[in-house]
Design a protein around this motif. Sequence first.
Motif, PDB file in Angstrom:
ATOM      1  N   SER A   1       0.830  -1.211   0.000  1.00  0.00           N
ATOM      2  CA  SER A   1       0.000   0.000   0.000  1.00  0.00           C
ATOM      3  C   SER A   1       0.862   1.258   0.000  1.00  0.00           C
ATOM      4  CB  SER A   1      -0.936  -0.005   1.211  1.00  0.00           C
ATOM      5  OG  SER A   1      -0.210   0.136   2.425  1.00  0.00           O
ATOM      6  N   LEU A   2       2.025   1.201   0.653  1.00  0.00           N
ATOM      7  CA  LEU A   2       2.938   2.351   0.600  1.00  0.00           C
ATOM      8  C   LEU A   2       3.537   2.494  -0.788  1.00  0.00           C
ATOM      9  CD1 LEU A   2       4.864   1.990   3.999  1.00  0.00           C
ATOM     10  CD2 LEU A   2       2.673   3.105   3.533  1.00  0.00           C
ATOM     11  N   GLU A   3       3.946   1.386  -1.398  1.00  0.00           N
ATOM     12  CA  GLU A   3       4.513   1.448  -2.744  1.00  0.00           C
ATOM     13  C   GLU A   3       3.506   1.990  -3.736  1.00  0.00           C
ATOM     14  OE1 GLU A   3       6.020  -2.358  -3.775  1.00  0.00           O
ATOM     15  OE2 GLU A   3       7.817  -2.180  -2.513  1.00  0.00           O
TER      16      GLU A   3
ATOM     17  N   THR B   1      -4.724   1.367   6.024  1.00  0.00           N
ATOM     18  CA  THR B   1      -3.504   2.152   6.177  1.00  0.00           C
ATOM     19  C   THR B   1      -3.789   3.558   5.653  1.00  0.00           C
ATOM     20  OG1 THR B   1      -2.087   0.226   5.893  1.00  0.00           O
ATOM     21  CG2 THR B   1      -1.072   2.375   5.577  1.00  0.00           C
ATOM     22  N   ALA B   2      -3.360   4.552   6.394  1.00  0.00           N
ATOM     23  CA  ALA B   2      -3.566   5.947   5.985  1.00  0.00           C
ATOM     24  C   ALA B   2      -2.264   6.709   6.186  1.00  0.00           C
ATOM     25  CB  ALA B   2      -4.703   6.580   6.785  1.00  0.00           C
TER      26      ALA B   2
ATOM     27  N   SER C   1      -5.110 -10.704  -2.802  1.00  0.00           N
ATOM     28  CA  SER C   1      -5.282  -9.497  -2.001  1.00  0.00           C
ATOM     29  C   SER C   1      -5.929  -8.413  -2.850  1.00  0.00           C
ATOM     30  CB  SER C   1      -3.940  -9.001  -1.452  1.00  0.00           C
ATOM     31  OG  SER C   1      -3.059  -8.655  -2.515  1.00  0.00           O
ATOM     32  N   VAL C   2      -6.546  -7.456  -2.172  1.00  0.00           N
ATOM     33  CA  VAL C   2      -7.230  -6.365  -2.857  1.00  0.00           C
ATOM     34  C   VAL C   2      -6.965  -5.071  -2.094  1.00  0.00           C
ATOM     35  CG1 VAL C   2      -9.382  -6.738  -1.590  1.00  0.00           C
ATOM     36  CG2 VAL C   2      -9.448  -5.598  -3.829  1.00  0.00           C
ATOM     37  N   ARG C   3      -6.852  -3.970  -2.846  1.00  0.00           N
ATOM     38  CA  ARG C   3      -6.646  -2.650  -2.240  1.00  0.00           C
ATOM     39  C   ARG C   3      -7.594  -1.655  -2.891  1.00  0.00           C
ATOM     40  NH1 ARG C   3      -1.266  -4.181  -3.257  1.00  0.00           N
ATOM     41  NH2 ARG C   3      -1.300  -2.936  -5.168  1.00  0.00           N
ATOM     42  N   LEU C   4      -8.126  -0.797  -2.086  1.00  0.00           N
ATOM     43  CA  LEU C   4      -8.862   0.363  -2.559  1.00  0.00           C
ATOM     44  C   LEU C   4      -8.197   1.597  -1.971  1.00  0.00           C
ATOM     45  CD1 LEU C   4     -12.496  -0.961  -1.973  1.00  0.00           C
ATOM     46  CD2 LEU C   4     -11.212  -0.979  -4.122  1.00  0.00           C
ATOM     47  N   GLY C   5      -8.567   2.778  -2.413  1.00  0.00           N
ATOM     48  CA  GLY C   5      -7.942   3.942  -1.806  1.00  0.00           C
ATOM     49  C   GLY C   5      -8.351   5.253  -2.440  1.00  0.00           C
ATOM     50  N   ALA C   6      -7.969   6.302  -1.746  1.00  0.00           N
ATOM     51  CA  ALA C   6      -8.193   7.667  -2.238  1.00  0.00           C
ATOM     52  C   ALA C   6      -7.021   8.530  -1.776  1.00  0.00           C
ATOM     53  CB  ALA C   6      -9.508   8.224  -1.716  1.00  0.00           C
TER      54      ALA C   6
END
Length: 733
Positions: free
Chosen positions: A432-434, A488-489, A724-729
């Motif tokens: 998520s950081l990458e 993670t934020a 795995s799955v990631r979402l974000g803004a």
Amino acid sequence: MCSDRPLPIQTKSALQHRRQLKAFLLCSCALVLLGPEKGLAGDITIGSGTTVTTTQTLTDVGDTGTVESGGTIEVTDQDGLVLDNDDQTATNNGTIRVTKTTIGTPNFAGIGSNEDDATVHNNGSITTTGSRAFGIAGDGDDFTVTNSGTITTTSKESDAILSLGADTDITNSGTISTTGEAAYGINAEGDRPTVLNSGTITTTGDDAYAIDTDEDDAKVTNTGTITTTGEDADGFDSDGDDVILINTGTMTMSGTLADGIDNDGDRAAITNSGTITVSGEDANPIESNGDDVTISNSGTLRNTGTISGDHDDVGHGIAVDGDNVTITNSGEIYSSNGSSIYVDGSDATVTLNNGTILQGVLTFTDPTTATLNYAAGRTAILTFSGIPGTLTTAGLTSATNGNTITILNPDDFRLDTVAQTFNTMTRAVTGSLEQQMDLNRLGGTSFVATNGPAPEEQNATALWVTPLGGVLSRQGSDGFDHTFGGITAGAEKTFAEGLAAGVAGGFTIGRTTSDGDIHSASSYSIHAGGYLSRSWQATFAQFSLLGGYLKSDEEVTVLNNMVVGGLQDLSIDYDYVYVTPSARLGHAFALSEGTLTPSARVRYSGLWQTGDADESATGLSVSGRSLHVLELRAQATYDHAPIVQNGGTLYLSANAGIDGIFTLNDSVDGTLQGAALNLSVDDDDDAVLRGFAAADAVWQVNDGTKFLAGIEGGYDSADTLSASVRLGAKISF
């Protein structure tokens, strides 16, 4: 045949009432007095649509009698069909009804044989009413009976099938039902009988056994369904030596002293791979009184009945009174109020194999000569009334405390899945950081490959949030399933000349089940750290460092014969701190319709236990957990040319690669009631190759706000499937 001999007395076990056996039966002499109303002939056939109301008798050697479908024999105070010579055969495809209005002798039967080598087939219906009115009865040796139809009797001492001779062979694949005191389903009273039930036998009445044998060398097998209701109404009741009693079907007894299998004889071999349930007071699913008996259970024995206290050897799962008894169990034995296994005798040997579940104390009345072989392969807390003099545990560690023996399999507590689940969690958080650092490189294809970050991304501040989750699944003997999720934020500052840095924090939760549901874990972690990225034209470098706290509540399901259900969940809480640094280097190559970016990453994950983890029921203490994992990744990413629309720009990418995962060390220290244990993990997962593929989509609004979604799937050389799955803004300002 007339019989005026006195009725013999048969002694049952100490828990059973004396009762009179039935003397046979078919008083043909009395029937002869009926004169011409009796049917005398050679072969007899009762055709369809025909009803006869007198006894039909086969007189010559080898005669056959047949009641065709639609044919009927209906008689009162006499037999239906009599086989009165050797080697005769009767087949009923129709209906036979016998009504007996008198009490006591003479006895009557729907079909009866007086001589040897008789064969009876019932494919139709036989019904009797009145005491000592049997469905099928035989007085000679080598009596063969097959029932695929229906036999129903409704009064006292009216067995559905009765044989008094030796070498009887009785097979039931149909339905047998008796209602009345001492009315047995199948009663074979001679030597060497063979009885097979694959159908249904139901008895209602005190002392009404489903299957009874009284002499030596009997073999009784049930693959069907047996149900009895009444005091002392056993499923199997056997009184001879050298018998073989087998149940692979379902047996249900509901009366006081009504046992599932009751053996009174030496050298019996009793096997259960089906289900036997008793619910009456002072009953046992399996009871044996005799020496040199062998009992094997791989099915289910369940006793929900109460115990009066009048006798010690009742109300258990398996109750044995005899010397030199061998009991082998790989099934389930539940006794709500008594012992799971009760042995009253010397030189007993009990072996508990894999699959064993026990509810109820283990009782040996002569424990010094008893042997317990524990080969169930899992951790157990076993409570005894009389600790056996000899205990073997197949190499497992054991400790004795009073009447309780704890047998511990270190593999149940060896945290085999922690390396995989911990590394997967840190991989997802690092990813998520990458992904946030990669967002800084969005732009026109040729621009990114040639000039690095777009000018509008420089000197910007951004806030971002990424929910994430995933699964792991492995099949086989070391199989497990793991799910996790979290958020993670972070906050980020983009500087001039392609330099960006940020801080981040968040949490994850996870759940693992493994080892056939023996071992499970619920975990919670919090993490915090930072990251730094630098671009030089088309080349970039990324660095991140995360640290955190991980709490894992482990549950191990062990055998405990003193808890309801025989299984107990032991809880051990582990506390860890961890760190995971990562470095990635890549270069973007401009293509005609996008950008190809190969990259390499090295990542380390270290986990250390803080404090001791203790479990009070076993006396187990675990400490000093130290886990070190190195992960090397090589991947190639293809970024499609940006798709510009009125409201913003869509970026699509796909990547694939390979991870090399190396467990450098996974050590754990433990003690069991003060004795040292080695719980370190040493398996085939020290070096694993994992292939993966992923896809990402980013929608960048014209004001610079970005919304993202990504998915990754992989499969490794240890046969572990992952996704795995990631979402974000991300909002820039």
